[in-house]
Write a protein that holds these residues in place. Structure first.
Motif, PDB file in Angstrom:
ATOM      1  N   PHE A 152      20.536   4.077   6.386  1.00 32.67           N
ATOM      2  CA  PHE A 152      19.152   3.806   6.012  1.00 32.67           C
ATOM      3  C   PHE A 152      19.090   3.061   4.680  1.00 32.67           C
ATOM      4  O   PHE A 152      18.435   2.027   4.557  1.00 32.67           O
ATOM      5  N   PHE A 176       8.967  12.209   1.412  1.00 25.94           N
ATOM      6  CA  PHE A 176       9.937  11.227   1.903  1.00 25.94           C
ATOM      7  C   PHE A 176       9.513   9.820   1.522  1.00 25.94           C
ATOM      8  O   PHE A 176      10.295   9.016   1.002  1.00 25.94           O
ATOM      9  N   LEU A 177       8.234   9.538   1.758  1.00 22.22           N
ATOM     10  CA  LEU A 177       7.718   8.188   1.558  1.00 22.22           C
ATOM     11  C   LEU A 177       7.857   7.736   0.110  1.00 22.22           C
ATOM     12  O   LEU A 177       8.209   6.588  -0.175  1.00 22.22           O
ATOM     13  N   GLN A 178       7.614   8.664  -0.825  1.00 21.13           N
ATOM     14  CA  GLN A 178       7.670   8.274  -2.235  1.00 21.13           C
ATOM     15  C   GLN A 178       9.110   8.022  -2.674  1.00 21.13           C
ATOM     16  O   GLN A 178       9.366   7.141  -3.484  1.00 21.13           O
ATOM     17  N   LEU A 224       5.730  14.304   4.448  1.00 23.16           N
ATOM     18  CA  LEU A 224       5.763  12.863   4.680  1.00 23.16           C
ATOM     19  C   LEU A 224       5.713  12.113   3.354  1.00 23.16           C
ATOM     20  O   LEU A 224       6.472  11.169   3.124  1.00 23.16           O
ATOM     21  N   VAL A 225       4.811  12.558   2.466  1.00 22.03           N
ATOM     22  CA  VAL A 225       4.660  11.897   1.169  1.00 22.03           C
ATOM     23  C   VAL A 225       5.951  12.037   0.351  1.00 22.03           C
ATOM     24  O   VAL A 225       6.383  11.084  -0.303  1.00 22.03           O
ATOM     25  N   LEU A 245      11.432  -0.261  -4.170  1.00 24.13           N
ATOM     26  CA  LEU A 245      10.942  -1.069  -5.282  1.00 24.13           C
ATOM     27  C   LEU A 245      12.072  -1.383  -6.261  1.00 24.13           C
ATOM     28  O   LEU A 245      12.128  -2.480  -6.817  1.00 24.13           O
ATOM     29  N   ASN A 296      16.636  -6.143   1.397  1.00 23.55           N
ATOM     30  CA  ASN A 296      15.825  -6.504   0.230  1.00 23.55           C
ATOM     31  C   ASN A 296      16.577  -7.267  -0.837  1.00 23.55           C
ATOM     32  O   ASN A 296      15.979  -8.025  -1.595  1.00 23.55           O
ATOM     33  N   TYR A 354      11.329   6.854  -0.671  1.00 23.49           N
ATOM     34  CA  TYR A 354      11.592   5.564  -0.046  1.00 23.49           C
ATOM     35  C   TYR A 354      11.000   4.427  -0.876  1.00 23.49           C
ATOM     36  O   TYR A 354      11.669   3.427  -1.156  1.00 23.49           O
ATOM     37  N   ILE A 400      13.716  -4.245  -4.805  1.00 22.05           N
ATOM     38  CA  ILE A 400      12.955  -5.487  -4.959  1.00 22.05           C
ATOM     39  C   ILE A 400      13.092  -6.023  -6.389  1.00 22.05           C
ATOM     40  O   ILE A 400      13.279  -7.223  -6.606  1.00 22.05           O
ATOM     41  N   ARG A 438       3.306   6.351  -9.897  1.00 22.22           N
ATOM     42  CA  ARG A 438       3.118   6.541  -8.463  1.00 22.22           C
ATOM     43  C   ARG A 438       3.817   7.810  -7.967  1.00 22.22           C
ATOM     44  O   ARG A 438       3.215   8.645  -7.303  1.00 22.22           O
TER      45      ARG A 438
END
Lengths: 128, 263
Positions: free
Chosen positions: B88, B241-243, B238-239, B250, B96, B245, B253, B195
């Motif tokens: 992953f 994991f998402l954060q 979910l949040v 970022l 990226n 990620y 990037i 964030r």
């Protein structure tokens, strides 16, 4: 990856019972079915999260981008004022500049998101 | 931690006599010293935050080392999980940053796993969420920011400053735009850390507040907030994991910006 191993393994295990020709035909059949299913889904399976979760993440990213711009601008202005003893001048100037920088970042991020979404998002989806 | 106090008394006051039932939603973020350490007047105590950082690191090491010990050709459950997380992050770096980013894969992988485990550990009741403190996330983000800037300058030299000079702009506008570009570059560590911290803190506060609603409303009225809590816990996972990620992607990037210098 694990998914593709399992069905094939099952077919192979059964092959000892059935004649080889039949197995080959069934394997080819399965392969065709797998390919059909894959093409139906469209190649984009790399997206790690559900659409809703990803959308939430994007929304939050845009919001913090704007807030961070204002925070950084305000902080720099405040410190400059403290240093040069020119209270509210630089605070106001950098507050505005920070806001603009935040907007720049939001636009840039949104553009990158749009590029990333690329093929799968068409124009009428963007509209709503 | 000191800001927690006025909010706490407000929350208790608002609910009048039910002081025993309403839990202080900010109490969970309190830093407690476990082992007091003083380094030349600087308080470097081992706190509950440090404890959960250590737990996260130990858990990650145990997870990766133990699950990969078998090195089976057809992986079992745990080995699949370890390989999945490796692939992953490897894909994330490749997509990226490109092939030039492979050198930084160990760092991005460590970062992702650390943030993910800290977030996920925080979802277990009675644990402490390390990433709900802005100083932790800001330190992480600031390190990434400085490292990326140094990499940019090493790679491109003074040419890296061209990042702040947009193309095709009239000379009159240039000073203003350069200031704005520098500001927008400086916002990176702030937006990155705010964030993660805001997501974790807001989520955990909400969980606590609705949790105390369940207790306060009792057997008769507590079902509605309980149902909400179940759904919200799912969202929080979910949040979490998402954060992790988003934090990792970022960083990728920003790294890509420094290596390739495209906007």
């Amino acid at each position: 990856m694990a998914k593709s191993i399992n069905p094939r393994g099952r077919v192979r295990a059964r092959s000892q019972a059935s004649p080889k020709e039949g197995t080959r035909a069934r394997l080819a059949d399965l392969n065709a079915k797998l390919n059909a299913a894959k093409s139906r889904r469209g190649g984009d399976e790399t997206e790690p999260t559900g659409g809703r979760g990803a959308a939430l993440g994007m929304a939050f990213r845009l919001a913090t981008e704007l807030v961070a711009g204002i925070l950084v601008g305000g902080f720099i202005g405040w410190q400059l004022d403290k240093w040069l003893d020119t209270t509210p001048l630089f605070l106001l100037v950098f507050f505005a500049l920070g806001f603009v920088a935040g907007l720049f970042n939001v636009i840039r991020t949104a553009r990158a998101m749009q590029l990333r979404a690329g093929g799968e998002v068409d124009s009428d989806q963007i509209d709503d | 931690m000191t800001e927690g106090a006025p909010v706490a008394s407000e929350a208790v006051d608002a609910h009048g006599g039910e002081q025993g039932l309403i839990a202080d939603p900010m109490h969970q973020f309190e830093i407690k010293r476990q082992i007091a350490i003083d380094v030349f007047g600087i308080d470097a105590s081992f706190t509950n935050s440090s404890l959960f950082m250590v737990i996260a690191v130990v858990a990650i090491s145990a997870f990766l080392i133990l699950s990969m010990r078998g090195r089976a050709l057809v992986p079992g459950r745990m080995q699949s999980l370890a390989e999945l997380s490796y692939e992953f992050v490897a894909n994330m770096v490749r997509d990226n940053v490109g092939t030039a980013g492979q050198r930084y894969f160990p760092f991005i992988f460590t970062l992702f796993m650390f943030v993910l485990f800290c977030n996920m550990l925080g979802m277990i009741p009675y644990t402490f969420t390390v990433t709900s403190h802005i100083i932790v996330t800001f330190a992480l983000a600031l390190f990434i920011f400085l490292a990326v800037t140094v990499i940019g300058f090493v790679k491109h030299g003074a040419h890296f400053l061209k990042l702040f000079v947009p193309d095709g702009v009239p000379v009159v506008m240039l000073p203003l735009l350069v200031v704005i570009e520098v500001l927008s570059y400086l916002t990176r560590p702030v937006s990155l850390s705010v964030r993660l911290f805001a997501n974790m803190m807001a989520g955990h506060t909400m969980l606590k507040v609705f949790g105390s609603f369940v207790v306060a409303l009792g057997v008769l009225g507590g079902w509605a907030p309980l149902a909400f809590m179940v759904a919200f816990t799912g969202l929080e996972i979910l949040v979490a994991f998402l954060q992790a990620y988003v934090f990792a992607i970022l960083s990728c990037i920003y790294l890509s910006d420094a290596l390739h210098m495209h906007d």
